[in-house]
Design a protein around this motif. Sequence first.
Motif, PDB file in Angstrom:
ATOM      1  N   PHE A 152       0.822  -1.219   0.000  1.00  4.54           N
ATOM      2  CA  PHE A 152       0.000   0.000   0.000  1.00  4.54           C
ATOM      3  C   PHE A 152       0.853   1.266   0.000  1.00  4.54           C
ATOM      4  N   HIS A 156       5.483  -0.846  -3.690  1.00  2.43           N
ATOM      5  CA  HIS A 156       4.531  -1.897  -4.067  1.00  2.43           C
ATOM      6  C   HIS A 156       5.062  -2.795  -5.184  1.00  2.43           C
ATOM      7  N   PRO A 184      -3.237   3.304   4.598  1.00  2.60           N
ATOM      8  CA  PRO A 184      -4.376   4.023   4.013  1.00  2.60           C
ATOM      9  C   PRO A 184      -5.684   3.303   4.322  1.00  2.60           C
ATOM     10  N   PRO A 185      -6.813   4.001   4.241  1.00  3.40           N
ATOM     11  CA  PRO A 185      -8.108   3.390   4.545  1.00  3.40           C
ATOM     12  C   PRO A 185      -8.385   2.128   3.736  1.00  3.40           C
ATOM     13  N   GLU A 186      -7.894   2.072   2.492  1.00  2.00           N
ATOM     14  CA  GLU A 186      -8.189   0.898   1.653  1.00  2.00           C
ATOM     15  C   GLU A 186      -7.473  -0.367   2.140  1.00  2.00           C
ATOM     16  N   ALA A 187      -6.546  -0.218   3.077  1.00  2.00           N
ATOM     17  CA  ALA A 187      -5.873  -1.399   3.631  1.00  2.00           C
ATOM     18  C   ALA A 187      -6.772  -2.151   4.610  1.00  2.00           C
ATOM     19  N   TRP A 188      -7.857  -1.494   5.045  1.00  2.77           N
ATOM     20  CA  TRP A 188      -8.792  -2.167   5.943  1.00  2.77           C
ATOM     21  C   TRP A 188      -9.803  -2.954   5.109  1.00  2.77           C
ATOM     22  N   GLY A 189      -9.894  -4.217   5.374  1.00  2.00           N
ATOM     23  CA  GLY A 189     -10.831  -5.049   4.645  1.00  2.00           C
ATOM     24  C   GLY A 189     -10.317  -6.470   4.553  1.00  2.00           C
ATOM     25  N   ASP A 191      -9.312  -8.090   2.093  1.00  2.00           N
ATOM     26  CA  ASP A 191      -8.160  -8.208   1.207  1.00  2.00           C
ATOM     27  C   ASP A 191      -6.968  -7.411   1.726  1.00  2.00           C
ATOM     28  N   GLY A 192      -7.072  -6.992   3.002  1.00  2.00           N
ATOM     29  CA  GLY A 192      -5.998  -6.213   3.601  1.00  2.00           C
ATOM     30  C   GLY A 192      -5.627  -6.747   4.965  1.00  2.00           C
ATOM     31  N   GLU A 194      -7.504  -6.487   7.818  1.00  2.00           N
ATOM     32  CA  GLU A 194      -8.614  -6.888   8.694  1.00  2.00           C
ATOM     33  C   GLU A 194      -8.692  -8.402   8.807  1.00  2.00           C
ATOM     34  N   SER A 208      -0.693  -9.983   1.110  1.00  2.00           N
ATOM     35  CA  SER A 208       0.049  -8.961   0.366  1.00  2.00           C
ATOM     36  C   SER A 208       1.270  -9.506  -0.353  1.00  2.00           C
TER      37      SER A 208
END
Length: 482
Positions: A152, A156, A184-189, A191-192, A194, A208
């Motif tokens: 992220f 990368h 970054p916020p998109e790392a939460w989930g 596929d990250g 979480e 990752s």
Amino acid sequence: MAMQLLSVASEIYPLIKTGGLADVTGALPGALAGEGVATRTLVPGYPAVIARMGKAKVVRRYVALFGVAATVLAARVDGLDLLVLDAPDFFAREGGPYGDQAGNDWGDNWRRFAALSRVGADIAADGINGWRPDIVHVHDWQAALTAAYMRFGPAHAVPKIVTIHNLAFQGRYGADVFGQLGLPPEAWGMDGVEYYGGVGYLKAGLVSADAITTVSPTYAEEIRSPVHGMGLDGLINGRVERLHGILNGVDTAIWNPADDVLIPKAFSGRALAGRGANRRALERQFGLDADGAPIFIIVSRLTWQKGMDLMVDALDHLVGLGAKLALLGSGDHPLEGAFLGAADRHRGRIGVRIGYDEPLSHLMQAGGDAILIPSRFEPCGLTQLYGLRYGCLPVVARVGGLADTVIDANAAAVAAGAATGVVFAPSDPLALHGAIARTVGLHRDRPVWQAMQRAAMRTDVSWGQSAARYAALYRSLLTEAA
């Protein structure tokens, strides 16, 4: 020109060690050098590490790394090219790498190892004084977040590998830490980072990574099942094309009975008689009777995973067969107490040393007849490899790397001169009792036993083949990224 590799790990032998992880990260760089790979290893600046640094150069500074001042030091120590994260607020503590002297978790390990991972990703992106890694290889949950920071962030495109040394340890924390990680916020989930509503460091690394490795081929298969997958089997099966099982090796310069300065008498497969002096020294160290009975040894963490509760229940059986036991280890206090109680009950037949002592472990392998490893799961295991190297025949459960490295003394293998130990399954009391009895019976047949010792000592337990496999994997990832 050599490929440039950054390794990130929480331990490295001989500077800081709690288990096999350190042996791997300490030995693999030397083996990789023969494959055209130059390794620099980033490790935390624990007191034991800083004390060995000597002249070190500051190559990076942080005014506020997760709120604390830190520097990265570069030095060469014991043949290892090191980058050391000197952050006293995080690492200058009395105790172990992960907890205090009483064994309590530090409480801020999420922050300490996020800092290590953040620095690993920064080095991957920016390099150090003109040096930049071609590839990054991180080990276990303590360093796994490096892969997420790279994925992220600006690094990368740099290929990244995560090695699982033990899937049972995952670095799981509450969701509240996510906002403090600097991702970054998109790392939460899913596929990250979480993981079941919280943050999973190892999970974040696995999802990752460009490649995932385990420390034995059998363990790579085992962790695809719910029994051994520890909640991550779904993720691993979803990335199975990225999964590789590469067996660990040992440093055959350090573990060499022919010139081991830590044992009273050097010996070889051609001169097994030299083991006698080591056997007598071992008996003296543990207060064991000086007789011809087989000496079993255990060098282990005393935990459920290692099957040590099964071993406690087998002690009376072992002594009843006329055998002896020398144990070196520490772990769960009830198990420690049970072994000490057995030593008191069976004076002269069982000796116990609580703790860890590297020189003593060499003597045990050199003087013991068989090493017991009844693990319920074992990603690779190193003590059985040391046993093979020293003719201390492994008695192992058929799991993970134990299954990959020991050839059972069945009739066909004995007849062919290929047997190197005793393998049993399942890891339960009945099978363990049977394996101990079978070992005692084999020990009575001296020609057979010595033939097994020689076969064991001929086993290639070096890093040679495995280092070649790692180097080939690195090159394939670089080709893929080009």
